[in-house]
Each structure stands twice: as structure tokens, then as C-alpha cells.
Design an enzyme around this catalytic site. Structure first.
Site, PDB file in Angstrom:
ATOM      1  N   GLY A   6       0.839  -1.200   0.000  1.00  0.00           N
ATOM      2  CA  GLY A   6       0.000   0.000   0.000  1.00  0.00           C
ATOM      3  C   GLY A   6       0.873   1.248   0.000  1.00  0.00           C
ATOM      4  N   GLY A   9      -0.452   4.932  -0.905  1.00  0.00           N
ATOM      5  CA  GLY A   9      -1.601   5.490  -0.168  1.00  0.00           C
ATOM      6  C   GLY A   9      -1.187   6.689   0.674  1.00  0.00           C
ATOM      7  CD  GLN A  10      -3.876  10.293   5.054  1.00  0.00           C
ATOM      8  OE1 GLN A  10      -4.729   9.448   5.320  1.00  0.00           O
ATOM      9  NE2 GLN A  10      -3.771  11.422   5.709  1.00  0.00           N
ATOM     10  CB  ILE A  33      -2.803  -2.703  -6.505  1.00  0.00           C
ATOM     11  CG1 ILE A  33      -3.440  -1.437  -5.946  1.00  0.00           C
ATOM     12  CG2 ILE A  33      -2.682  -3.778  -5.453  1.00  0.00           C
ATOM     13  CD1 ILE A  33      -4.865  -1.645  -5.472  1.00  0.00           C
ATOM     14  CE1 TYR A 141     -10.662   2.612  10.458  1.00  0.00           C
ATOM     15  CE2 TYR A 141     -10.049   1.683   8.349  1.00  0.00           C
ATOM     16  CZ  TYR A 141      -9.719   2.396   9.472  1.00  0.00           C
ATOM     17  OH  TYR A 141      -8.449   2.890   9.626  1.00  0.00           O
ATOM     18  CE  LYS A 145      -7.465  -0.545   9.965  1.00  0.00           C
ATOM     19  NZ  LYS A 145      -6.227  -1.011   9.309  1.00  0.00           N
ATOM     20  CB  ILE A 171      -2.916  10.339   9.648  1.00  0.00           C
ATOM     21  CG1 ILE A 171      -2.681   9.311  10.762  1.00  0.00           C
ATOM     22  CG2 ILE A 171      -1.584  10.885   9.135  1.00  0.00           C
ATOM     23  CD1 ILE A 171      -1.891   8.103  10.340  1.00  0.00           C
TER      24      ILE A 171
END
Ligand code: VAH
Length: 315
Positions: A6, A9-10, A33, A141, A145, A171
Site C-alpha cells: 500500500g 496510499g496516504q 497495485i 472498518y 481493525k 492522520i
């Protein structure tokens, strides 16, 4: 060597660059990806490989090819988008995690797979949320988690895999935009301020959430992975905190530097429902005690840096 899954990503995009800075460019592989390829400095500065976390064979071949001993697994759908694609959120978040943990078990890799304040639910104590407390989230989500925390601890307790994690707050960053989270407003508000636009806030006045500036988030992840394992009482996942604020507070902090900045509210019911179920502030005593966690940024210093970086980026 390190693999970041990933990596575009951010968090992944900045984590990869920070890891390359600390360990050397050639030692950190950017896993991505198709459709989300590394660009610019992220592409130029070091190796990258296609890693679809739902493909166990792909993870294993990259781990063997690049002699990986540490995996940062940041593949996930964020809280809002996961509500519209719950099955995909589970597939990436948990089937993907299973593949990462199995590869780590077979090849002796350490694994960092972040949890989130989203792993807590409405009946979790909201103020100074304890490290060990009830976690009954009602978002997909959150379900992924809590499962991430339990499965990562399982692999450590049963197979001795070195799994570690933090519960990230919202974040805030200025390099790669977040992709579909409840806390995205706290990033978007800075872009509106720099563009001279009125910010339309989707979260209601008075809604407190834990937030953190990206440099502190990156330092937390890397410091935890470098910590002395003998001192770790907890592993998956540590509460970490730096600031907690509502929309009014961040708006006022920005207005100190952008006096004519305007904000109006247009509350998004789904985002508000999710935000209301999350803690107002976390107790991060365990992280401070067990591996020396200490944030550097507060709302004022983050605001100064965000405005400066975005003015340079958007000019
Ligand atoms: C989200 N930014 O809003 C993510 C994160 C704690 C917030 O999980 O879903």
C-alpha cells in the site's frame, strides 16, 4: 529489507520515503497495485513491485525476491468507503492480512499492520480511552481493525511472529490525500484555506476526534518496529495520541494565519454517525512507557507547517 504494502496510499507514500531515508533507498520496496503506481520521487528513489495483498503467491514471491524481513502492511479501505464496500473491505483488510501473516510465519518477517481509533465503538469509554477496554465497533472498518488486532496477536502468541501495531488517530498530511475516511475533513480544511475557498465541514461542531500530524505517525510506526521486544507488554495495538480537537478548534487555529478564512457546516450523516462512535481522546500511557512514544507536533505547529507546505505545493 523492508516491504511497504500500500506504498502509494496516504500513509504508505510518506512511510516509504521515510524508511528509505533511514535505512537506504535500495532496502525499501514499494508494494503497489495496478492503477495506483508509484510516481515521481517515490518511483525514482527505490525499488517497487506489484503486491496485491489478496494474492498470497504474489506476496511470497516479492518477499523471497527482495529478501524481505519486515513488512509494513497498509492495505485497507478507510471507514467511509468501507461502509459502501464492506465485503471488499474485509477481503483486503482480513483475507489480505491472513496472507501477509502466513508469509511472515513461513519466511520469518516482522509485521506492522495498523489499527485505528476506529477499532473502538459507541460503548467504549470516550474520554482518555484506555489501552485495554471494550471494542464493539459497528462499522465494517472497525470490525476489520479489531480482527486485525486479534489475528496479529494470535500469530505472535501461537507462532512467535513479531507482529506490532498502533491504533492510528486521524492522520493529517500534505503529500497524498486520504482516501475516504471520516477524518478527511481535517486535511481538506487546510486545502480550502490555502485555495481561499469557504470550507464546507461535514462533521458537526463539538465533535472531538484524536488527530495526528503525519511526521509523528511515521515516527510512531518506525519507533515501535525498532523497539526492544523484551519491553513490549502489548503488541497489537498501542493507543497513541497527540491532539484531539473539533472542527471549531482547527478552524480557529487556521484563522490565526488566514484571517479571512470562512467555514460553514453541512453535516454528512454517515460520517457523523461514525465520528460519534469514536473516542474523544485516547490514553497512550502504555506506548509512552513500553517504547518511549512522544509526539512532537501540536495543532499550532502542525497548522504552520501544513499551510507552508500546501502553499508551496498549490502555488
Ligand atoms: C478514517 N483516516 O477516517 C481514517 C482513520 C481514525 C481515522 O481510520 O477512516
Amino acid at each position: 529489507n523492508i516491504l511497504v504494502i500500500g506504498a502509494t496510499g496516504q500513509i504508505g507514500s510518506e512511510l516509504t520515503m521515510e524508511l528509505r531515508k533511514r535505512y537506504g533507498n535500495t532496502h525499501v520496496v514499494a508494494g503497489y497495485i495496478p492503477g495506483a503506481e508509484p510516481k515521481g520521487e517515490l518511483k525514482e528513489s527505490g525499488p517497487s513491485a506489484i503486491v496485491d495483498v489478496t494474492d498470497a503467491g504474489m506476496i511470497e514471491s516479492v518477499v523471497k525476491e527482495y529478501n524481505i524481513d519486515t513488512i509494513y502492511n497498509l492495505a485497507a479501505l478507510l471507514s467511509v468507503v468501507a461502509e459502501s464496500k464492506p465485503k471488499l473491505a474485509w477481503k483486503i483488510g482480513i483475507d489480505g492480512l491472513w496472507n501477509v501473516l502466513e508469509t511472515a510465519r513461513i519466511h520469518g518477517c516482522a509485521v506492522f499492520t495498523p489499527s485505528s481509533i476506529g477499532s473502538f465503538g459507541a460503548d467504549t469509554p470516550h474520554t482518555k480511552t484506555p489501552q485495554d477496554t471494550i471494542q464493539r465497533p459497528r462499522t465494517m472498518y472497525g470490525v476489520t481493525k479489531v480482527t486485525t488486532e486479534l489475528l496479529s496477536d494470535y500469530y505472535h502468541n501461537k507462532y512467535g511472529v513479531d507482529t506490532r501495531a498502533v491504533r492510528f488517530p486521524g492522520i493529517i498530511s500534505n503529500v497524498t490525500p486520504p482516501g475516504g475516511g471520516t477524518t478527511d475533513y481535517a486535511v481538506d480544511i487546510y486545502y480550502s484555506a490555502v485555495k481561499g475557498e469557504t470550507f464546507v465541514c461535514p462533521i458537526a461542531k463539538g465533535t472531538l476526534m484524536d488527530m495526528m500530524y503525519m511526521p509523528d505517525a511515521l515516527n510512531a510506526a518506525i519507533s515501535l518496529m525498532e523497539a526492544d521486544p523484551e519491553k513490549l507488554v502489548h503488541r497489537n495495538a498501542f493507543n497513541i495520541a497527540s491532539m484531539s480537537f473539533d472542527p471549531e478548534t482547527i478552524y480557529e487555529a487556521i484563522r490565526k494565519h488566514v484571517p479571512d478564512f470562512k467555514m460553514v457546516y453541512d453535516v454528512d450523516p454517515l460520517k457523523q454517525r461514525i465520528a460519534d462512535s469514536w473516542p474523544d481522546s485516547l490514553d497512550d500511557t502504555c506506548a509512552r512507557k513500553e517504547w518511549g512514544w512522544e509526539p512532537e507536533y501540536d495543532l499550532e505547529s502542525m497548522t504552520v507547517d501544513m499551510l507552508e507546505k500546501l502553499r508551496a505545493k498549490l502555488k
